[in-house]
Design an enzyme around this catalytic site. Structure first.
Site, PDB file in Angstrom:
ATOM      1  N   VAL A 151       2.303 -30.047 -33.299  1.00  0.00           N
ATOM      2  CA  VAL A 151       3.269 -29.047 -32.844  1.00  0.00           C
ATOM      3  C   VAL A 151       2.633 -27.673 -32.642  1.00  0.00           C
ATOM      4  O   VAL A 151       3.286 -26.759 -32.145  1.00  0.00           O
ATOM      5  CB  VAL A 151       4.466 -28.904 -33.815  1.00  0.00           C
ATOM      6  CG1 VAL A 151       5.253 -30.189 -33.882  1.00  0.00           C
ATOM      7  CG2 VAL A 151       4.012 -28.462 -35.201  1.00  0.00           C
ATOM      8  N   LYS A 152       1.366 -27.514 -33.023  1.00  0.00           N
ATOM      9  CA  LYS A 152       0.695 -26.229 -32.871  1.00  0.00           C
ATOM     10  C   LYS A 152       0.196 -26.054 -31.438  1.00  0.00           C
ATOM     11  O   LYS A 152       0.198 -26.979 -30.631  1.00  0.00           O
ATOM     12  CB  LYS A 152      -0.468 -26.124 -33.868  1.00  0.00           C
ATOM     13  CG  LYS A 152      -0.054 -26.348 -35.321  1.00  0.00           C
ATOM     14  CD  LYS A 152       0.831 -25.247 -35.839  1.00  0.00           C
ATOM     15  CE  LYS A 152       1.412 -25.529 -37.219  1.00  0.00           C
ATOM     16  NZ  LYS A 152       0.456 -25.921 -38.239  1.00  0.00           N
ATOM     17  N   THR A 153      -0.278 -24.848 -31.122  1.00  0.00           N
ATOM     18  CA  THR A 153      -0.699 -24.539 -29.748  1.00  0.00           C
ATOM     19  C   THR A 153      -1.838 -25.439 -29.300  1.00  0.00           C
ATOM     20  O   THR A 153      -1.880 -25.886 -28.145  1.00  0.00           O
ATOM     21  CB  THR A 153      -1.107 -23.060 -29.652  1.00  0.00           C
ATOM     22  OG1 THR A 153       0.008 -22.253 -30.052  1.00  0.00           O
ATOM     23  CG2 THR A 153      -1.505 -22.698 -28.230  1.00  0.00           C
TER      24      THR A 153
END
Length: 397
Positions: free
Chosen positions: A189-191
């Site tokens: 879910v992180k960049t």
């Protein structure tokens, strides 16, 4: 119904898949050349002198705490609004945690919150502070640094939400301009997504060497580090090719080449992903502005250009006479996923035992109102308007 929008998700493209496949066909699946290549790329992106990759963001925090000797008899200050791992890393190393309050409109620790937390430490002293960057935004790094250095605190940045963020003086999160070590996460879910994955950056070569050893059982194969000459070297004073030493026990926090291949490919897209997230946040802000003051975006730190990980709206559920769970269920029925980041860690059962009477009003106020809405680069331009319209309906507006 439109496609379901989770609160966050990875963006994996054909070149990412090709990079992983190439590594699967190579001689190394782990502890090979892709790890070093990823570390070099991350150091270049952040502006740090050294980067060390590891298995996940939690491992990065644990390695940082161990490298700074934040064990038994030490105290580390941690903001109350963060993921469990930030405080747990200290406790797993035997250190004590004192929680700091946060700004109720950003969820970020301020210099005054750090000062108040120091006053609650035994004898008014601590050894370190972990400065958490929430949702992609950071607080005033210079002010926090000034307080920390005045009290001789080591500084760890928990930047698991903030790769790609720049701050007021033109620096980049991870360059360690105001810290000893910075920790990153590359959860899907992180960049930047690596499946699982983490890393630390530092400008201190000694800390970098400690972390690199500690992630792999505490082993070193560098002849310059060998203590047992009679065991390590042959009659020509050359190191045995098979030989390694361990000065102190470490962990197995290594990361596979497979994941680093994905990380290398994803890092090349950081600027594009960050720009897209900023564009979507601007679209959200414009839509939510129409619902003010009952719904507001996070307050913004002056001079910071966040690489937004989350879009957290602040909603006055009490004034609207509706509970958050009902709103989340109504949104889910419309194909919109949401999440709450986070229940203040000091309120968790384990940590309540240490200070049952503690109250941190800024953290509690932030938690009472926050709701994370969908944010990821592959969202359509129209999605923020769709989400906010559904949110208004769910709230009865």
């Amino acid at each position: 119904m439109s496609a379901f929008l989770p609160y966050g998700r990875q963006v994996i493209e054909d070149d990412d898949i090709a990079a992983v496949v190439d590594t699967l066909r190579s001689d190394y699946l782990t502890t090979g050349p892709r790890v070093a290549e990823f570390e070099q790329a991350l150091a270049a992106v952040t502006g740090a002198k050294h980067a060390v990759a590891c298995s996940n963001g939690t491992a990065a925090l644990h390695l940082a705490v161990r490298a700074l000797n934040l064990g038994p008899g030490t105290t580390t200050i941690v903001p109350a609004v963060t993921f469990l791992a930030t405080a747990n890393a200290v406790r797993l190393n035997g250190g004590d945690v004192v929680f700091a309050d946060v700004d109720p409109d950003t969820g970020l620790m301020r210099a005054k919150d750090l000062t108040h937390a120091l006053a609650r430490c035994p004898d008014g002293a601590a050894n370190a502070v972990i400065n958490v960057h929430l949702a992609g935004q950071c607080g005033d790094l210079a002010e926090i640094n000034a307080v920390a250095r005045r009290h001789r605190l080591r500084i760890v940045e928990d930047a698991c939400h903030a790769i790609g963020t720049t701050y007021a003086s033109g620096g980049r999160i991870g360059d360690n301009g105001f810290s000893d070590i910075t920790c990153f996460s590359f959860h899907p879910v992180k960049t930047i997504a690596m499946g699982e994955g983490g890393a630390l950056t530092t400008n201190d070569p000694t800390l970098a060497n400690i972390v690199a050893r500690d992630r792999s059982h505490g082993m070193t194969r560098d002849p310059r580090d060998f203590a047992l000459a009679d065991e390590a070297f042959d009659e020509r004073n050359e190191a045995h090719p098979w030989y390694y030493e361990m000065e102190s026990p470490g962990l197995n926090y290594r990361i596979p080449d497979i994941l680093c291949a994905l990380g290398i490919s994803q890092l090349k897209k950081l600027e594009r992903f960050t720009a897209r997230r900023r564009d979507l946040v601007a679209r959200y802000d414009a839509e939510i502005k129409r619902l003010s003051p009952l719904i507001k975006p996070l307050a913004r730190t002056p001079g910071v250009a966040p690489a937004w990980h989350l879009y957290a709206a602040l909603i006055d559920f009490k004034a609207l006479r509706i509970d958050r769970s009902t709103v989340m269920r109504r949104l889910a029925s419309q194909g919109i996923g949401t999440q709450v980041h986070y229940l203040p860690v000091y309120r968790q059962p384990y940590y309540r035992e240490f200070d049952p009477d503690l109250r941190l009003p800024g953290a509690d106020e932030y938690y009472r109102r926050t709701l994370s809405l969908p944010l990821f680069p592959s969202m359509a331009d129209a999605d923020p308007a769709r989400v906010v319209a559904a949110l208004a309906a769910a709230l009865g507006l």
